[in-house]
Scaffold this motif. Structure first.
Motif, short mmCIF file in Angstrom:
data_model
loop_
_atom_site.label_atom_id
_atom_site.label_comp_id
_atom_site.label_asym_id
_atom_site.label_seq_id
_atom_site.Cartn_x
_atom_site.Cartn_y
_atom_site.Cartn_z
N TYR A 126 1.26 -4.16 14.82
CA TYR A 126 1.72 -4.13 13.43
C TYR A 126 3.19 -4.56 13.34
O TYR A 126 3.57 -5.39 12.51
N HIS A 131 8.29 4.51 11.52
CA HIS A 131 7.55 4.68 12.78
C HIS A 131 8.49 5.04 13.92
O HIS A 131 8.20 5.94 14.73
N CYS A 137 0.28 10.11 7.96
CA CYS A 137 0.78 8.86 7.38
C CYS A 137 0.54 7.71 8.35
O CYS A 137 1.17 7.63 9.41
N ASP A 138 -0.39 6.84 8.00
CA ASP A 138 -0.70 5.63 8.79
C ASP A 138 -0.67 4.43 7.87
O ASP A 138 -1.18 4.49 6.74
N TYR A 139 -0.10 3.36 8.35
CA TYR A 139 -0.02 2.11 7.58
C TYR A 139 -1.11 1.16 8.05
O TYR A 139 -1.42 1.07 9.24
N TYR A 140 -1.66 0.41 7.08
CA TYR A 140 -2.71 -0.56 7.37
C TYR A 140 -2.18 -1.97 7.13
O TYR A 140 -1.32 -2.19 6.29
N TRP A 141 -2.75 -2.91 7.86
CA TRP A 141 -2.40 -4.33 7.71
C TRP A 141 -3.54 -5.05 7.01
O TRP A 141 -4.72 -4.77 7.26
N GLN A 149 0.86 -1.17 0.00
CA GLN A 149 0.00 0.00 0.00
C GLN A 149 0.90 1.23 0.00
O GLN A 149 1.67 1.44 0.93
N ARG A 176 8.98 0.59 6.96
CA ARG A 176 7.87 1.15 7.72
C ARG A 176 8.17 1.15 9.22
O ARG A 176 7.76 2.07 9.95
N PRO A 200 2.31 4.64 0.88
CA PRO A 200 1.99 5.49 2.02
C PRO A 200 1.31 6.76 1.57
O PRO A 200 1.63 7.30 0.50
N GLN A 244 8.46 -3.46 4.21
CA GLN A 244 7.89 -3.54 5.55
C GLN A 244 8.88 -3.11 6.62
O GLN A 244 8.51 -2.44 7.59
N GLU A 290 7.80 5.19 -1.82
CA GLU A 290 7.67 4.38 -0.63
C GLU A 290 8.51 4.92 0.53
O GLU A 290 8.27 4.59 1.69
#
Length: 273
Positions: free
Chosen positions: A168, A215, A149-153, A67, A211, A69, A208, A254
């Motif tokens: 996560y 964070h 900016c939030d990452y989803y699983w 996904q 990410r 960002p 990954q 990314e």
């Protein structure tokens, strides 16, 4: 136990192995450790059992989907600490990390990628162990990497779900660990060959792990400063970015959550443009 004990050993290099693999390099990798020599032996470098952590999350496990960002939104706030002087220029060594990530002569391409991914995972796991107790659902309810900016699983049903940062990250560490121990992907026996999809999986693993870097930079950098570890952390990140750039493992979009830092590293000559 002191947090400093968690990363004791950073800076020690496996000189024998490094001289064998990179005989012409002037700079020895400050993050190489004895554990790195076991990558072809299939040893798992996990800080603790991520499998138990994932089970406790009660989230059906599935490899994370790509996904892009979301584009960071300008908030008009002051620069984050990791972009401020003197921390943005703090590092263990001077010079470009490109020298130590280039493929050494007579070393197999797949083996070199496997070794670097293994080492990155090992040390990222150790650094996360320093701050893990602070990454609670109450304090960090989303996997954020800066404002907007939030990452989803992606769960087992293919739905994108928002998880607390700690959950996560634990799932990412478990997923990467499972990949490293997959003999069909990272063969360790004599005569084993890397599969055709090896490069694609390595890209997903690097994406990954980036990410997690993002964070931790945006939310936990001050903890590294407090423990006088910002030079180790910055150098580790510069090494990682040099690696993914050298082999084209990540797109620029990314890296957007940390692009200002990467551009600063370019200006300092630590990361090749």
């Amino acid at each position: 136990m002191s947090f400093l004990n968690t990363i004791r050993g950073f800076g020690r290099s496996s000189k024998k192995n490094r001289e064998k693999e990179t005989p012409n390099l002037e700079y020895q990798n400050p993050y190489a450790s004895e554990s790195a020599t076991s990558v072809r032996g299939g040893a798992s470098p996990t800080r603790r059992s991520p499998r138990r952590a994932a089970q406790a999350l009660q989230v059906q496990f599935q490899a994370p989907a790509f996904q892009p960002p979301p584009r960071l939104k300008s908030t008009g706030d002051k620069k984050p600490l990791f972009l401020c002087e003197p921390f943005v220029k703090t590092a263990l060594v001077k010079g470009s990390f490109r020298t130590i990530v280039q493929l050494p002569k007579y070393v197999d391409y797949g083996e070199w990628l496997a070794l670097n991914v293994f080492e990155t995972y090992t040390h990222l796991n150790q650094f996360y162990g320093i701050v893990a107790e602070y990454v609670t659902p109450a304090a960090y309810p989303t996997m954020s990497a800066g404002p907007g900016c939030d990452y989803y699983w992606q769960d087992g049903s293919g739905q994108a779900v928002m998880l607390p940062a700690g959950q996560y990250i634990e799932l990412v560490l478990l997923w990467v660990s499972n990949k490293l121990n997959d003999q069909t992907l990272f063969p360790t026996k004599n005569g084993g060959a890397f599969p055709p999809y090896f490069g694609k999986d390595v890209k997903n693993m690097c994406r990954q792990m980036f990410r997690v870097f993002a964070h931790m930079y945006h939310n936990h950098f001050e903890k590294f400063v407090h423990l006088l570890l910002e030079a180790h952390w910055n150098s580790f990140f510069a090494h990682f970015i040099s690696f993914v750039r050298e082999f084209g493992l990540m797109d620029k979009r990314e890296m957007e959550p940390l692009l200002p830092l990467i551009e600063s590293l370019e200006q300092q000559g630590k990361v090749a443009v």
